[in-house]
Design a protein around this motif. Structure first.
Motif, PDB file in Angstrom:
ATOM      1  N   HIS A  67      42.051  16.768 117.099  1.00 58.21           N
ATOM      2  CA  HIS A  67      43.251  17.583 116.917  1.00 58.21           C
ATOM      3  C   HIS A  67      44.490  16.718 116.719  1.00 58.21           C
ATOM      4  N   ILE A  68      44.563  15.581 117.402  1.00 54.04           N
ATOM      5  CA  ILE A  68      45.682  14.666 117.198  1.00 54.04           C
ATOM      6  C   ILE A  68      45.645  14.122 115.774  1.00 54.04           C
ATOM      7  N   GLY A  82      54.518  19.781 115.658  1.00 55.07           N
ATOM      8  CA  GLY A  82      53.428  18.837 115.449  1.00 55.07           C
ATOM      9  C   GLY A  82      53.333  17.814 116.564  1.00 55.07           C
ATOM     10  N   LEU A  83      54.484  17.237 116.947  1.00 53.69           N
ATOM     11  CA  LEU A  83      54.492  16.258 118.034  1.00 53.69           C
ATOM     12  C   LEU A  83      54.138  16.916 119.358  1.00 53.69           C
ATOM     13  N   LEU A  84      54.672  18.110 119.589  1.00 59.49           N
ATOM     14  CA  LEU A  84      54.331  18.828 120.823  1.00 59.49           C
ATOM     15  C   LEU A  84      52.832  19.089 120.902  1.00 59.49           C
ATOM     16  N   SER A  85      52.238  19.450 119.785  1.00 65.36           N
ATOM     17  CA  SER A  85      50.796  19.712 119.767  1.00 65.36           C
ATOM     18  C   SER A  85      50.012  18.448 120.098  1.00 65.36           C
ATOM     19  N   HIS A 119      50.300  17.739 123.688  1.00 61.86           N
ATOM     20  CA  HIS A 119      49.517  18.729 124.428  1.00 61.86           C
ATOM     21  C   HIS A 119      48.046  18.318 124.486  1.00 61.86           C
ATOM     22  N   TYR A 120      47.467  17.973 123.341  1.00 61.66           N
ATOM     23  CA  TYR A 120      46.055  17.581 123.311  1.00 61.66           C
ATOM     24  C   TYR A 120      45.824  16.262 124.044  1.00 61.66           C
ATOM     25  N   ALA A 121      46.770  15.332 123.920  1.00 62.07           N
ATOM     26  CA  ALA A 121      46.637  14.058 124.631  1.00 62.07           C
ATOM     27  C   ALA A 121      46.660  14.266 126.137  1.00 62.07           C
TER      28      ALA A 121
END
Length: 325
Positions: free
Chosen positions: A237-238, A290-293, A296-298
């Motif tokens: 996802h990243i 995009g950065l927030l996502s 979030h996944y990290a």
């Protein structure tokens, strides 16, 4: 000293913000307030000196006429920074700067951030449900319909060859629909990596992106690499968000997804040769969803996320376990 000039001098020296001017070579001319949280040195140490390479680049952008609004983190504090050109007689002779701490203001921002992350989690659930519906209901029904048409075509093969040809044409259309439903189901499903595997999922991602990206896009990852499913899903996802950002914002001609294996775990790097950006620039489009996502996944997988960007060499997004990073 006239009172007005004395007052201006006192204001500059006692202002809780840090203010400075720099000359054409990036050398500090005047520095007021305490610059140590931002530059790591006192005002007396900075005067007559040049800053780091990053700040020299920012000063150069100001001399080119650009005003930069930045947000920087130093230790546990957050600072709002403005770098701007100073004109005299129609020419830019100096650059000016102002930095003030905004740490107390970050509470509301953190609450908003948590709200966005909660929305992302809810979105993941909705995407998973939609993917499951497409795969289990629509996909299976289309498959069953194709089998029924196959039986009909076999029954009519000797009776009505023309009808068989029409049924065959319908089957071909149906096969195209089934493939589109399958691809969209994979794209929607947050657990694509768990179902298809990490490398196949990356290959599917690049296949979709190549349809709308005119540049070079390649994957450098060992197909036999074994990664924990939770970490693999987060890395995928990243990578997806990083590639989308590069395609939409970087104006690049080449993107590379690289996955390296180390003793401490895998390292993902997504590189592009685009125009880059200042990672402290709060006005940059990349400091959005995009950065927030990616963060979030990290955070979900316990990964460290780092973004390095330069206006000349492009951007690198790196994600890895703390030991590997």
């Amino acid at each position: 000293m006239p009172e007005g000039r004395w007052l201006s001098q006192a204001y500059l020296e006692q202002c809780p913000a840090c203010l400075w001017t720099a000359g054409p070579q990036g050398v500090f001319q005047e520095v007021y307030g305490d610059p140590s949280p931002v530059f790591g040195r006192s005002a007396a140490e900075l005067k007559g000196q040049a800053p780091s390479k990053l700040w020299t680049s920012r000063f150069a952008r100001a001399f080119a006429g650009e005003t930069q609004l930045l947000r920087e983190r130093y230790d546990k504090s957050t600072w709002y920074v403005i770098v701007f050109p100073i004109q005299y007689e129609g020419q830019i002779r100096y650059t000016g700067g102002l930095a003030r701490e905004i740490t107390p203001w970050s509470t509301a921002e953190q609450e908003l951030r948590q709200t966005v992350l909660s929305a992302l989690k809810a979105q993941e659930f909705e995407r998973k449900m939609a993917s499951q519906f497409l795969h289990d209901s629509v996909g299976q029904n289309l498959t069953a319909l194709g089998l029924q048409l196959d039986l009909i075509r076999m029954d009519l093969e000797t009776v009505s060859p023309e009808t068989c040809e029409r049924v065959g044409a319908i089957q071909k259309m149906l096969e195209g629909m089934m493939e589109e439903v399958r691809e969209y189901s994979y794209e929607l499903n947050p657990s694509t990596v768990e179902r298809a595997g990490f490398r196949p999922a990356l290959d599917r991602l690049t296949g979709r992106v190549r349809a709308r990206f005119a540049g070079t896009l390649r994957v450098n990852a060992d197909p036999s690499l074994r990664i924990d499913p939770k970490i693999a899903s987060a890395l995928y996802h990243i990578a997806q968000e990083a590639v989308q950002n590069a395609v939409q914002h970087a104006s690049c001609s080449a993107i590379e997804i690289a996955v390296k294996s180390t003793r401490s775990g895998p390292i993902l790097e997504v590189r592009d040769n685009g125009r880059g950006f200042d990672t402290g620039d709060i006005l940059g489009g990349r400091r959005g969803l995009g950065l927030l996502s990616m963060e979030h996944y990290a955070a979900q997988a316990g990964l460290q996320l780092a973004i390095e960007s330069d206006h000349e060499t492009g951007t690198v997004v790196r994600a890895a376990l703390p030991g590997a990073a």
